[in-house]
Design a protein around this motif. Structure first.
Motif, mmCIF file in Angstrom:
data_model
loop_
_atom_site.group_PDB
_atom_site.id
_atom_site.type_symbol
_atom_site.label_atom_id
_atom_site.label_comp_id
_atom_site.label_asym_id
_atom_site.label_seq_id
_atom_site.Cartn_x
_atom_site.Cartn_y
_atom_site.Cartn_z
ATOM 1 N N ILE A 280 0.836 -1.207 0.000
ATOM 2 C CA ILE A 280 0.000 0.000 0.000
ATOM 3 C C ILE A 280 0.870 1.255 0.000
ATOM 4 O O ILE A 280 0.580 2.224 -0.712
ATOM 5 C CB ILE A 280 -0.954 -0.033 1.203
ATOM 6 N N LEU A 281 1.938 1.250 0.777
ATOM 7 C CA LEU A 281 2.814 2.422 0.822
ATOM 8 C C LEU A 281 3.581 2.630 -0.476
ATOM 9 O O LEU A 281 4.094 3.726 -0.723
ATOM 10 C CB LEU A 281 3.797 2.294 1.989
ATOM 11 N N SER A 282 3.691 1.574 -1.310
ATOM 12 C CA SER A 282 4.407 1.728 -2.586
ATOM 13 C C SER A 282 3.601 2.500 -3.621
ATOM 14 O O SER A 282 4.162 2.952 -4.620
ATOM 15 C CB SER A 282 4.756 0.348 -3.155
ATOM 16 N N VAL A 283 2.289 2.666 -3.392
ATOM 17 C CA VAL A 283 1.444 3.423 -4.319
ATOM 18 C C VAL A 283 1.661 4.902 -4.066
ATOM 19 O O VAL A 283 1.644 5.365 -2.910
ATOM 20 C CB VAL A 283 -0.037 3.044 -4.143
ATOM 21 N N ASP A 284 1.854 5.644 -5.125
ATOM 22 C CA ASP A 284 2.113 7.075 -4.997
ATOM 23 C C ASP A 284 0.939 7.774 -4.321
ATOM 24 O O ASP A 284 -0.237 7.479 -4.595
ATOM 25 C CB ASP A 284 2.355 7.683 -6.380
ATOM 26 N N SER A 285 1.246 8.703 -3.431
ATOM 27 C CA SER A 285 0.182 9.408 -2.708
ATOM 28 C C SER A 285 -0.683 10.254 -3.628
ATOM 29 O O SER A 285 -1.823 10.586 -3.291
ATOM 30 C CB SER A 285 0.794 10.291 -1.619
ATOM 31 N N GLY A 286 -0.155 10.621 -4.802
ATOM 32 C CA GLY A 286 -0.949 11.394 -5.742
ATOM 33 C C GLY A 286 -2.169 10.645 -6.240
ATOM 34 O O GLY A 286 -3.185 11.258 -6.607
ATOM 35 N N GLN A 287 -2.110 9.312 -6.254
ATOM 36 C CA GLN A 287 -3.264 8.517 -6.652
ATOM 37 C C GLN A 287 -4.418 8.708 -5.669
ATOM 38 O O GLN A 287 -5.574 8.872 -6.066
ATOM 39 C CB GLN A 287 -2.879 7.037 -6.724
ATOM 40 N N THR A 288 -4.099 8.710 -4.386
ATOM 41 C CA THR A 288 -5.132 8.923 -3.374
ATOM 42 C C THR A 288 -5.674 10.339 -3.437
ATOM 43 O O THR A 288 -6.894 10.564 -3.297
ATOM 44 C CB THR A 288 -4.550 8.621 -1.981
ATOM 45 N N GLU A 289 -4.797 11.301 -3.632
ATOM 46 C CA GLU A 289 -5.251 12.688 -3.720
ATOM 47 C C GLU A 289 -6.161 12.906 -4.922
ATOM 48 O O GLU A 289 -7.170 13.613 -4.834
ATOM 49 C CB GLU A 289 -4.040 13.611 -3.791
ATOM 50 N N ALA A 290 -5.828 12.275 -6.053
ATOM 51 C CA ALA A 290 -6.678 12.402 -7.230
ATOM 52 C C ALA A 290 -8.041 11.764 -7.001
ATOM 53 O O ALA A 290 -9.079 12.293 -7.430
ATOM 54 C CB ALA A 290 -5.989 11.766 -8.438
ATOM 55 N N ALA A 291 -8.074 10.613 -6.305
ATOM 56 C CA ALA A 291 -9.348 9.961 -6.014
ATOM 57 C C ALA A 291 -10.197 10.814 -5.074
ATOM 58 O O ALA A 291 -11.423 10.921 -5.244
ATOM 59 C CB ALA A 291 -9.092 8.588 -5.404
ATOM 60 N N GLN A 292 -9.564 11.437 -4.095
ATOM 61 C CA GLN A 292 -10.306 12.308 -3.190
ATOM 62 C C GLN A 292 -10.834 13.536 -3.924
ATOM 63 O O GLN A 292 -11.936 14.022 -3.626
ATOM 64 C CB GLN A 292 -9.413 12.728 -2.022
ATOM 65 N N ALA A 293 -10.067 14.034 -4.885
ATOM 66 C CA ALA A 293 -10.533 15.181 -5.667
ATOM 67 C C ALA A 293 -11.744 14.815 -6.522
ATOM 68 O O ALA A 293 -12.594 15.678 -6.806
ATOM 69 C CB ALA A 293 -9.406 15.704 -6.545
ATOM 70 N N LEU A 294 -11.842 13.547 -6.927
ATOM 71 C CA LEU A 294 -13.003 13.095 -7.704
ATOM 72 C C LEU A 294 -14.203 12.765 -6.823
ATOM 73 O O LEU A 294 -15.267 12.402 -7.341
ATOM 74 C CB LEU A 294 -12.621 11.862 -8.530
ATOM 75 N N GLY A 295 -14.030 12.856 -5.517
ATOM 76 C CA GLY A 295 -15.145 12.612 -4.612
ATOM 77 C C GLY A 295 -15.300 11.175 -4.166
ATOM 78 O O GLY A 295 -16.340 10.819 -3.591
ATOM 79 N N LEU A 296 -14.310 10.313 -4.399
ATOM 80 C CA LEU A 296 -14.401 8.919 -3.975
ATOM 81 C C LEU A 296 -14.180 8.807 -2.475
ATOM 82 O O LEU A 296 -13.356 9.527 -1.898
ATOM 83 C CB LEU A 296 -13.372 8.059 -4.719
ATOM 84 N N SER A 297 -14.903 7.898 -1.860
ATOM 85 C CA SER A 297 -14.721 7.667 -0.432
ATOM 86 C C SER A 297 -13.402 6.927 -0.192
ATOM 87 O O SER A 297 -12.782 6.407 -1.112
ATOM 88 C CB SER A 297 -15.888 6.858 0.128
ATOM 89 N N ARG A 298 -13.003 6.884 1.081
ATOM 90 C CA ARG A 298 -11.741 6.220 1.400
ATOM 91 C C ARG A 298 -11.811 4.734 1.106
ATOM 92 O O ARG A 298 -10.839 4.132 0.651
ATOM 93 C CB ARG A 298 -11.395 6.455 2.866
ATOM 94 N N ARG A 299 -12.978 4.117 1.354
ATOM 95 C CA ARG A 299 -13.135 2.687 1.093
ATOM 96 C C ARG A 299 -13.046 2.393 -0.400
ATOM 97 O O ARG A 299 -12.368 1.454 -0.820
ATOM 98 C CB ARG A 299 -14.475 2.201 1.651
#
Length: 335
Positions: free
Chosen positions: A189-208
């Motif tokens: 999980i830590l190997s995934v770039d944090s920008g992927q999570t930030e982009a998903a949050q910007a699209l309105g996706l939940s954490r799950r």
């Protein structure tokens, strides 16, 4: 004075000018000779042939005995139990390890501390010590009960009757593997770039949804190779439960050679079965890694069969090129 009409235009070509292979003035391009590679290959193959010859022709291995016991019911039953233990331990270990990873990555300090402490304890203790500890758990807790905390017990059961050798092996191996699985999943999980999570949050996706749809599929590229190694290690690690008298593959073989005193051939039976199963698991691991590599490569890595076909095609082309070059007509005493 030269007029533009007198200038000869260059020849129009649709591609690079290629010299004819039949032209005697065109020098042949000879590939570089790698004498060191050939010498190393010969030395290695010679050593491998010597070792293989010493194993095959050594009468102490008693290959006829190996063949006779290779598919006996006792050995096959032990093999099935080893495979069952491996599957159960890996499934339960990764389920518990995933829970520990979520606890470790949560914002709750208590959950993070508990997860870290679990991993610290079970990674620090040898597996054999853990198995022996769980096997003798009745000395600490003779009975287990279900009831009101600090109150009356409604159901009680003796630990000796509850935890048999097989269940003890499952508990010990699962807790041991879950500690390593938690670190494997956390590292993926830590190997995934944090920008992927930030982009998903910007699209309105939940954490799950972000974890399930974006983070985990990309983390699998890092998780699968290590998980494959853990799977093979767990398969071989099940042999340690023979100290608990669990009838796995190694214990079944030991029961036979304790009666026949044919130690070496029976150990070879177990070794060959472990090699065969490990080979199958390695092939499965390769295809699972290839499946999750789809988003990382424009073209999927070739399979062993595709690689073999490519080598055969290249060798066929080289052979046909050499044949056509040798068949050129002789001009002036030279080819």
């Amino acid at each position: 004075m030269v007029t533009p009409s007198e200038v000869t235009p260059p020849l129009a070509t649709k591609g690079p000018i290629r010299a004819s292979a039949s032209d005697p003035d065109v020098p042949r391009i000879v590939p570089r000779r790698h004498a060191g590679r050939w010498l190393t290959a010969v030395v290695v193959l010679s050593l491998f042939a010597l070792v293989l010859n010493s194993v095959v022709r050594n009468d102490a291995f008693q290959w006829s005995v190996v063949g006779r016991y290779f598919t006996t019911p006792a050995v096959l039953d032990g093999l099935l139990l080893s495979l069952w233990l491996t599957a159960v331990v890996m499934v339960l270990g990764f389920l518990l390890g995933t829970v520990l990873t979520v606890m470790r990555l949560s914002g709750n300090a208590v959950l993070r501390t508990l997860s870290w402490g679990f991993v610290w304890v079970f990674r620090s203790t040898p597996l054999l010590v853990q198995l022996l500890f769980w096997f003798n758990i009745g000395a600490l807790y003779p009975t287990l009960g279900l009831g009101i905390p600090f109150g009356p017990q409604f159901v009680t059961v003796e630990t000796v009757n509850l935890l048999g050798p097989t269940l003890t092996a499952v508990i010990g191996l699962t807790l041991h593997e879950s500690a390593y699985a938690a670190e494997v999943v956390r590292g993926g999980i830590l190997s995934v770039d944090s920008g992927q999570t930030e982009a998903a949050q910007a699209l309105g996706l939940s954490r799950r949804h972000t974890l399930r749809r974006i983070v985990v599929p990309q983390a699998m590229r890092s998780i699968v190779p290590t998980a494959g190694n853990m799977l093979i290690g767990t398969l071989k690690g099940t042999s340690i439960v023979s100290v608990l008298a669990v009838h796995d593959l190694l214990y079944s073989v030991q029961l036979i050679y304790n009666q026949t005193y044919q130690v070496i051939p029976l150990l070879m039976v177990a070794t060959l079965w472990y090699i065969a199963v490990t080979t199958v698991l390695s092939a499965v691991q390769f295809y699972v890694e290839r499946y999750y590599a789809r988003g990382d490569f424009r073209a999927l890595p070739p399979t062993p069969l595709q690689r073999l076909r490519g080598h055969l095609t290249a060798a066929r082309h080289r052979l046909s090129a050499a044949t056509s070059a040798d068949a050129r007509p002789v001009i002036g005493g030279e080819r």
